[in-house]
Write a protein that holds these residues in place. Structure first.
Motif, mmCIF file in Angstrom:
data_model
loop_
_atom_site.group_PDB
_atom_site.id
_atom_site.type_symbol
_atom_site.label_atom_id
_atom_site.label_comp_id
_atom_site.label_asym_id
_atom_site.label_seq_id
_atom_site.Cartn_x
_atom_site.Cartn_y
_atom_site.Cartn_z
ATOM 1 N N CYS A 248 -15.811 -28.659 -50.584
ATOM 2 C CA CYS A 248 -15.730 -29.527 -51.746
ATOM 3 C C CYS A 248 -14.459 -29.160 -52.718
ATOM 4 O O CYS A 248 -13.992 -30.015 -53.408
ATOM 5 N N PHE A 249 -14.185 -27.906 -52.837
ATOM 6 C CA PHE A 249 -13.261 -27.444 -53.573
ATOM 7 C C PHE A 249 -11.733 -27.212 -53.017
ATOM 8 O O PHE A 249 -10.961 -26.953 -53.994
ATOM 9 N N VAL A 250 -11.632 -26.995 -51.602
ATOM 10 C CA VAL A 250 -10.501 -26.897 -51.217
ATOM 11 C C VAL A 250 -10.197 -28.065 -50.319
ATOM 12 O O VAL A 250 -8.931 -28.666 -50.461
ATOM 13 N N TYR A 251 -10.900 -28.375 -49.353
ATOM 14 C CA TYR A 251 -10.563 -29.457 -48.257
ATOM 15 C C TYR A 251 -10.358 -30.831 -49.063
ATOM 16 O O TYR A 251 -9.493 -31.529 -49.015
ATOM 17 N N ALA A 252 -11.523 -31.217 -49.706
ATOM 18 C CA ALA A 252 -11.959 -32.337 -50.397
ATOM 19 C C ALA A 252 -10.701 -32.742 -51.673
ATOM 20 O O ALA A 252 -10.305 -33.774 -51.632
ATOM 21 N N SER A 253 -10.294 -31.562 -52.157
ATOM 22 C CA SER A 253 -9.059 -31.821 -53.130
ATOM 23 C C SER A 253 -8.016 -32.129 -52.591
ATOM 24 O O SER A 253 -7.388 -32.899 -53.021
ATOM 25 N N ALA A 265 -3.359 -34.067 -60.763
ATOM 26 C CA ALA A 265 -3.952 -33.738 -61.905
ATOM 27 C C ALA A 265 -5.367 -34.305 -61.850
ATOM 28 O O ALA A 265 -6.307 -33.640 -62.354
ATOM 29 N N GLN A 266 -5.450 -35.580 -61.616
ATOM 30 C CA GLN A 266 -6.949 -36.033 -61.247
ATOM 31 C C GLN A 266 -7.881 -35.101 -60.547
ATOM 32 O O GLN A 266 -9.076 -34.899 -60.670
ATOM 33 N N ALA A 267 -7.373 -34.575 -59.156
ATOM 34 C CA ALA A 267 -8.171 -33.852 -58.444
ATOM 35 C C ALA A 267 -8.459 -32.454 -58.931
ATOM 36 O O ALA A 267 -9.653 -32.080 -58.820
ATOM 37 N N LEU A 268 -7.577 -31.851 -59.749
ATOM 38 C CA LEU A 268 -7.771 -30.583 -60.666
ATOM 39 C C LEU A 268 -8.845 -30.905 -61.535
ATOM 40 O O LEU A 268 -9.697 -29.964 -61.889
ATOM 41 N N ASP A 269 -8.718 -31.865 -62.410
ATOM 42 C CA ASP A 269 -9.626 -32.427 -63.383
ATOM 43 C C ASP A 269 -10.971 -32.315 -62.788
ATOM 44 O O ASP A 269 -12.210 -31.891 -63.068
ATOM 45 N N ILE A 270 -11.390 -33.049 -61.700
ATOM 46 C CA ILE A 270 -12.510 -33.329 -61.177
ATOM 47 C C ILE A 270 -13.176 -31.728 -60.502
ATOM 48 O O ILE A 270 -14.130 -31.546 -60.675
ATOM 49 N N THR A 271 -12.290 -31.051 -60.063
ATOM 50 C CA THR A 271 -12.782 -29.722 -59.720
ATOM 51 C C THR A 271 -13.198 -28.842 -60.985
ATOM 52 O O THR A 271 -14.176 -28.106 -60.586
ATOM 53 N N THR A 272 -12.367 -28.860 -61.875
ATOM 54 C CA THR A 272 -12.776 -27.943 -62.918
ATOM 55 C C THR A 272 -14.015 -28.635 -63.682
ATOM 56 O O THR A 272 -14.581 -27.715 -63.915
#
Length: 419
Positions: A248-253, A265-272
């Motif tokens: 979820c935090f590597v592949y999905a991003s 930026a959106q992907a990093l915001d979701i992960t954060t």
């Protein structure tokens, strides 16, 4: 009140080392493109980046050695000396990366030395997480072992968040040119300072007494020969949370950016946001595990993963940002609960004579073979099957194995640990 403050200080001193371990992981990953250009210069930027990630992988490959080394030290000499050594190694290696000359100064030797530094960090990580978990859970009251384990897991996620934030902040303040020239070294200098702080805090850390039946002469061999079934059970219990985290935090991003056309930026915001939820959830889940037991919550996590993974994976493939955020937060909730439960469980299931060795082998074996490889497995599955939902089936398979292990797991909440 004084005793409670001392207890909190002990938990902080033991758990804060995990902040540094995951801080380093996040910083290196964030700065890999810059590090690749400094130590692995190439006309092809992709080749430089792959080489930098290869050095990152060296930290994973050296983890089994760290499990053996610190398992032996932790079970033979004591948990505290092993923790002090792991932090000294991490601090020295992190400082080494900060001051290491690049390829332009010393040629190919720079890449070799970077690999050595990453290898030392991997050895340190293998000793830090398992040993700190064992010491803190052993020292905790029987009715608070789950809560303490939750704080260990919260510290890991907090370190990951801090590393990402520091890397982004330094990059924003210095600008692209200064960051590429020398600014990438600043986060590693900060990591070395964190190591010094941890060492100072750990001077007052109370160690667990050695087992009453004596220490094992070769704890690793005794763990593998006499407790391999328990090690296998712990591997199965950790399996779904390890795979889900990296999925979820590597592949999905990466998938969201490359295939779903979300911005970085959106992907990093979701992960954060998902990581923040895990920081909050971990201690809360540990408290619930103390109150209601480990088995009921593990059954909830494994069954929920079996039932919800496919629908959540479907939600992550929708073009709506709201659906993706909802799915990631649900995965983070289940993953945060599962991670926090595995900390006390892997300590409680193993006798004191080989506790550091057995738990360290199980955790690092699972993380190295299955967790760290999850993004590659997911990519391979999607390529071979042409099914974007193949990673979801993989997560569900690991959840099924964890469910079988949970049904065989004895309930240890509130019971005294074997000495």
């Amino acid at each position: 009140m004084l005793s409670q403050r001392l207890e909190h200080r002990q938990v902080y001193a033991g758990a804060v080392g995990n902040v540094l371990e995951w801080y380093d992981f996040a910083v290196y990953g964030f700065l890999a493109p810059l590090i690749g250009k400094v130590f692995f210069p190439s006309d092809d930027p992709v080749a430089s980046l792959l080489a930098a990630y290869g050095a990152m992988a060296a930290g994973y490959f050296s983890r089994p050695l760290g499990s053996v080394l610190f398992g032996h030290l932790g079970d033979r000499i004591g948990r505290k000396p092993a923790l002090m050594l792991s932090m000294m190694l991490m601090g020295a290696a992190t400082l080494g990366i900060a001051v290491l000359p690049g390829h332009a100064e010393i040629g190919a030797a720079a890449a070799v030395l970077l690999l050595v530094m990453r290898g030392i960090q991997g050895i340190s990580v293998a000793g830090e997480y398992g040993t700190s978990a064992v010491l803190l859970v052993e020292r905790a009251p029987a009715d608070r072992r789950g809560l303490v384990g939750g704080w260990v897991m919260a510290a890991c996620n907090l370190g990951f968040l801090t590393g990402s934030a520091v890397g982004a902040l330094v990059s924003t303040l210095l600008g692209e040119a200064a960051m590429a020239a020398w600014g990438w070294r600043i986060p590693f200098f900060l990591g070395a300072l964190i190591a010094v702080h941890v060492l100072l805090m750990r001077r007052s850390l109370e160690d667990s007494p050695l087992p009453r039946d004596g220490t094992a002469s070769l704890p690793v061999l005794e763990a593998l020969s006499h407790h391999y079934r328990t090690i296998g059970m712990i591997v199965c219990l950790v399996l779904p949370v390890a795979v889900t985290f990296y999925m979820c935090f590597v592949y999905a991003s990466s998938y969201l950016v490359e295939r779903m056309h979300f911005s970085t930026a959106q992907a990093l915001d979701i992960t954060t946001l998902a990581l923040v939820l895990q920081v909050v959830v971990a201690p809360w889940a540990g408290h619930l595990a103390d109150r209601y037991g480990r088995r009921p919550l593990m059954l909830f996590v494994t069954i929920a993963s079996l039932l919800a993974t496919w629908p959540l994976w479907w939600a992550m493939h929708q073009p709506s940002l709201a659906w993706v955020v909802f799915a990631q937060l649900c995965f983070a909730l289940l993953n945060g609960i599962g991670w926090s439960l595995t900390v006390p469980i892997m300590v409680e299931l193993v006798p004191a004579r080989v506790r550091v060795s057995a738990s360290g082998i199980a955790f690092n074996l699972c993380l190295g073979l299955f967790g760290g490889t999850a993004p590659w497995v997911a990519t391979w599955l999607v390529t071979r099957t042409a099914d974007d939902f193949a990673p979801a089936w993989y997560i569900m398979a690991t959840a099924f194995l964890a469910l079988l292990a949970t049904l065989r797991m004895p309930e240890m909440a509130g019971r005294p640990l074997s000495r």
